[in-house]
Write a protein that holds these residues in place. Sequence first.
Motif, PDB file in Angstrom:
ATOM      1  N   TYR A 133      -3.758   5.267   4.868  1.00 54.07           N
ATOM      2  CA  TYR A 133      -2.644   6.083   5.371  1.00 54.07           C
ATOM      3  C   TYR A 133      -3.100   6.917   6.559  1.00 54.07           C
ATOM      4  CZ  TYR A 133       1.398   9.220   5.290  1.00 54.07           C
ATOM      5  OH  TYR A 133       2.517   9.931   5.627  1.00 54.07           O
ATOM      6  N   ARG A 134      -4.268   7.539   6.425  1.00 53.03           N
ATOM      7  CA  ARG A 134      -4.806   8.348   7.538  1.00 53.03           C
ATOM      8  C   ARG A 134      -5.049   7.486   8.766  1.00 53.03           C
ATOM      9  NH1 ARG A 134      -9.689  12.178   6.220  1.00 53.03           N
ATOM     10  NH2 ARG A 134      -8.025  13.735   6.126  1.00 53.03           N
ATOM     11  N   ASP A 173       3.640  14.297  -0.985  1.00 52.03           N
ATOM     12  CA  ASP A 173       4.107  14.619   0.364  1.00 52.03           C
ATOM     13  C   ASP A 173       3.122  15.560   1.053  1.00 52.03           C
ATOM     14  OD1 ASP A 173       6.392  13.103   0.022  1.00 52.03           O
ATOM     15  OD2 ASP A 173       7.671  14.804  -0.496  1.00 52.03           O
ATOM     16  N   MET A 194       2.583   5.106  -2.492  1.00 48.94           N
ATOM     17  CA  MET A 194       2.668   4.906  -1.050  1.00 48.94           C
ATOM     18  C   MET A 194       2.452   3.461  -0.610  1.00 48.94           C
ATOM     19  SD  MET A 194       3.441   7.878   0.068  1.00 48.94           S
ATOM     20  CE  MET A 194       3.189   9.658  -0.023  1.00 48.94           C
ATOM     21  N   ALA A 238      -0.034  13.659   1.947  1.00 50.06           N
ATOM     22  CA  ALA A 238       0.177  12.818   3.130  1.00 50.06           C
ATOM     23  C   ALA A 238       0.116  13.658   4.402  1.00 50.06           C
ATOM     24  CB  ALA A 238       1.522  12.099   3.027  1.00 50.06           C
ATOM     25  N   ALA A 288      -5.192   6.317   0.469  1.00 50.87           N
ATOM     26  CA  ALA A 288      -5.163   7.524   1.298  1.00 50.87           C
ATOM     27  C   ALA A 288      -5.921   7.309   2.609  1.00 50.87           C
ATOM     28  CB  ALA A 288      -5.777   8.691   0.521  1.00 50.87           C
ATOM     29  N   PRO A 294       8.061  12.227   5.598  1.00 52.88           N
ATOM     30  CA  PRO A 294       6.979  13.139   5.984  1.00 52.88           C
ATOM     31  C   PRO A 294       7.297  13.891   7.265  1.00 52.88           C
ATOM     32  CG  PRO A 294       6.386  10.866   6.470  1.00 52.88           C
ATOM     33  CD  PRO A 294       7.675  10.814   5.700  1.00 52.88           C
ATOM     34  N   HIS A 345       5.322  13.871  11.746  1.00 50.04           N
ATOM     35  CA  HIS A 345       5.011  12.449  11.700  1.00 50.04           C
ATOM     36  C   HIS A 345       5.892  11.749  12.728  1.00 50.04           C
ATOM     37  CE1 HIS A 345       3.827   8.693   9.555  1.00 50.04           C
ATOM     38  NE2 HIS A 345       4.987   8.279  10.010  1.00 50.04           N
ATOM     39  N   PHE A 386      -1.682   7.808  -5.391  1.00 47.57           N
ATOM     40  CA  PHE A 386      -1.294   7.696  -3.981  1.00 47.57           C
ATOM     41  C   PHE A 386      -1.059   6.236  -3.613  1.00 47.57           C
ATOM     42  CE2 PHE A 386      -1.659   7.601   0.585  1.00 47.57           C
ATOM     43  CZ  PHE A 386      -1.141   8.815   1.000  1.00 47.57           C
TER      44      PHE A 386
END
Length: 296
Positions: A260-261, A217, A253, A220, A257, A283, A286, A249
């Motif tokens: 995700y970004r 978390d 998820m 993220a 990563a 999150p 967000h 991750f």
Amino acid sequence: MDTFRFHSAGDVTVKAGHHIPERRLSDYELVYFPIGTQTVYKTDGSREELNDPCIIVTRPGEPHSYHFDPMKPTRHLFIHFDCDPETIQSRYSLLTATDSTVIALQDHSLVPQLLNQLLFYFHRRPERWRPLTESLMLAMLEELESMVLPGSKPAVEATIPMQIDQALQYIDLHVTEKIEVEQLARSAGWSHEHFTRTFQQYIGFSPKMWITKRRLDLAAQLLLRNAYSIKEVARNAGFSDEYYFHRLFRQKMGITATEYRRKYGDSRMSDLAPLNDLGRFYPRNHLFVMDSRQKK
């Protein structure tokens, strides 16, 4: 139309002194302030100082503005939505009132739990998430409507054992450090077995899985701040092995990563403050967008 049409939602913490100038929304906005602050809410002919936990309901076309606490960051949760005028608007006075609607929350109100569960569904999108969110929204409106009517009594809030809550707080404060489950159990005054079983019962995760979840978390959250490289994110979230972080991750998820970004990074988050509390089931800082017609 559906009973509700949700547009966007979030759980955000804005910087001290942030200001939203007067605006008129084309939909409803429900905003929850979990603690009292020096934030000032202004609407046509009304000025409210939000010194206590409260819910604000703003209706379409209603002019309003926010002057957030000038001294410290302010957390608030919000939902933008439309609803069917015949079955919903006519049923709840708080949706049709013409004056400012700032509702002080009672200590045992269920609204915070309902709102957190809504945001969880917006984040995870489980099967049948739309009817689930509509049911929760109806329950929340019923709860809020009861608060503005005379003679209402607070609902009873379900609580977890103090020992588990203290363990959760310890994990959040020390999530980047080495945490031993045995030490958590000793601090609770319980055996390792009893602590682990009780933790699983109330939280739905084993202590070890929860610690890993909280680190992910945090990662993220850090990924949304582009100043950090992926390597720095892994280290700052408590992962000593960058490659293990990448693998974990993606496993938890569903995306890398970097993806995700790229997917969740949002320039509108530039006015948000760094977090101490990351949110346990979705999150924080967000923006959840269900319908792009209206965004905060």
